[in-house]
Scaffold this motif. Sequence first.
Motif, PDB file in Angstrom:
ATOM      1  N   ASN A   1       0.720  -1.282   0.168  1.00 53.75           N
ATOM      2  CA  ASN A   1      -0.021  -0.062   0.053  1.00 53.75           C
ATOM      3  C   ASN A   1       0.913   1.366  -0.051  1.00 53.75           C
ATOM      4  O   ASN A   1       0.508   2.402   0.559  1.00 53.75           O
ATOM      5  N   CYS A   2       1.998   1.212  -0.715  1.00 50.77           N
ATOM      6  CA  CYS A   2       2.811   2.499  -0.738  1.00 50.77           C
ATOM      7  C   CYS A   2       3.744   2.146  -1.894  1.00 50.77           C
ATOM      8  O   CYS A   2       3.931   1.220  -2.413  1.00 50.77           O
ATOM      9  N   ASP A   3       4.298   3.431  -2.436  1.00 44.89           N
ATOM     10  CA  ASP A   3       5.266   3.078  -3.256  1.00 44.89           C
ATOM     11  C   ASP A   3       6.837   3.831  -2.974  1.00 44.89           C
ATOM     12  O   ASP A   3       6.703   4.729  -2.335  1.00 44.89           O
ATOM     13  N   VAL A   4       8.009   2.956  -2.965  1.00 44.62           N
ATOM     14  CA  VAL A   4       9.070   3.186  -2.523  1.00 44.62           C
ATOM     15  C   VAL A   4       9.996   3.659  -3.483  1.00 44.62           C
ATOM     16  O   VAL A   4       9.913   2.904  -4.363  1.00 44.62           O
ATOM     17  N   THR A   5      11.111   4.713  -2.959  1.00 41.89           N
ATOM     18  CA  THR A   5      12.212   4.920  -3.803  1.00 41.89           C
ATOM     19  C   THR A   5      13.590   4.719  -2.978  1.00 41.89           C
ATOM     20  O   THR A   5      13.361   5.243  -2.071  1.00 41.89           O
ATOM     21  N   ILE A   6      14.415   3.915  -3.324  1.00 40.73           N
ATOM     22  CA  ILE A   6      15.594   3.543  -2.824  1.00 40.73           C
ATOM     23  C   ILE A   6      16.557   4.435  -3.386  1.00 40.73           C
ATOM     24  O   ILE A   6      16.926   4.551  -4.449  1.00 40.73           O
ATOM     25  N   HIS A   7      17.283   5.166  -2.191  1.00 43.96           N
ATOM     26  CA  HIS A   7      18.325   6.063  -2.795  1.00 43.96           C
ATOM     27  C   HIS A   7      19.917   5.728  -2.246  1.00 43.96           C
ATOM     28  O   HIS A   7      20.961   5.652  -3.099  1.00 43.96           O
ATOM     29  N   SER A   8      19.908   4.955  -1.328  1.00 44.05           N
ATOM     30  CA  SER A   8      21.033   4.148  -1.132  1.00 44.05           C
ATOM     31  C   SER A   8      20.884   3.009  -0.420  1.00 44.05           C
ATOM     32  O   SER A   8      20.029   2.725   0.551  1.00 44.05           O
ATOM     33  N   PHE A   9      21.989   1.963  -0.325  1.00 46.45           N
ATOM     34  CA  PHE A   9      21.851   0.756  -0.094  1.00 46.45           C
ATOM     35  C   PHE A   9      23.172   0.180   0.400  1.00 46.45           C
ATOM     36  O   PHE A   9      24.283   0.269  -0.319  1.00 46.45           O
TER      37      PHE A   9
END
Length: 212
Positions: free
Chosen positions: A74-82
């Motif tokens: 139920n959400c949209d995620v944007t990953i910036h760093s890992f």
Amino acid sequence: MCLTFCSLSGVVNAQSVTFLAGDVFAIPVVNGSIQFSVNGSYASAILENDTWIFSNLTLSESRSSGSLTFSAKNCDVTIHSFTPNRSASNSSFNSCRINYSVDGVGEQAINLGIDKSKPTHHSEWAVYNQNSTFFGEGKVWKLLPDNTVIVTGLSGTLTVIRYGYSYPVDERAFYLRHSVSILIGIIVAFTFAFATIIKLTADRNKPKELLV
């Protein structure tokens, strides 16, 4: 996405899949999606049980690669760093983290590649947002026994980080790991027994007192 075959300094990464910032990894059953704000590559990306499993994931401008398991509900995620979990063979300090933004109020399930058979403690973990607000475990996030972190009801930009100290594990048999203590115990017991025998022998050989 495209398949690339690259060779650098004699090292060949066969069938490494590259992706671009903005490429969407959808999770339609739970109304979620994952994307990255930077380019990157991985060896494989599998959607299993509404969770994306990335192996040998590397983001641009990062020298680290590792495994990442991520689910967005139920959400949209944007990953910036890992920064994946890494071996602590040359250091006692072992840490990993991920920074991502959430659009919507849903749930994220994250595993940063830590061995699922070796549970960590929630005190080793922290979750905070773009305002450096720290959230206590049990309120908006929880740690599962397999080292998966569940974050619920937060939006904005979040960081999930694990601090850990790794110490050498002695896997030898018990008597080998505690040989010094066992030896000291044997010496003490032998000394006590020897002293007792000498005392009993001396008492037995002592002349009886004459009765008056």
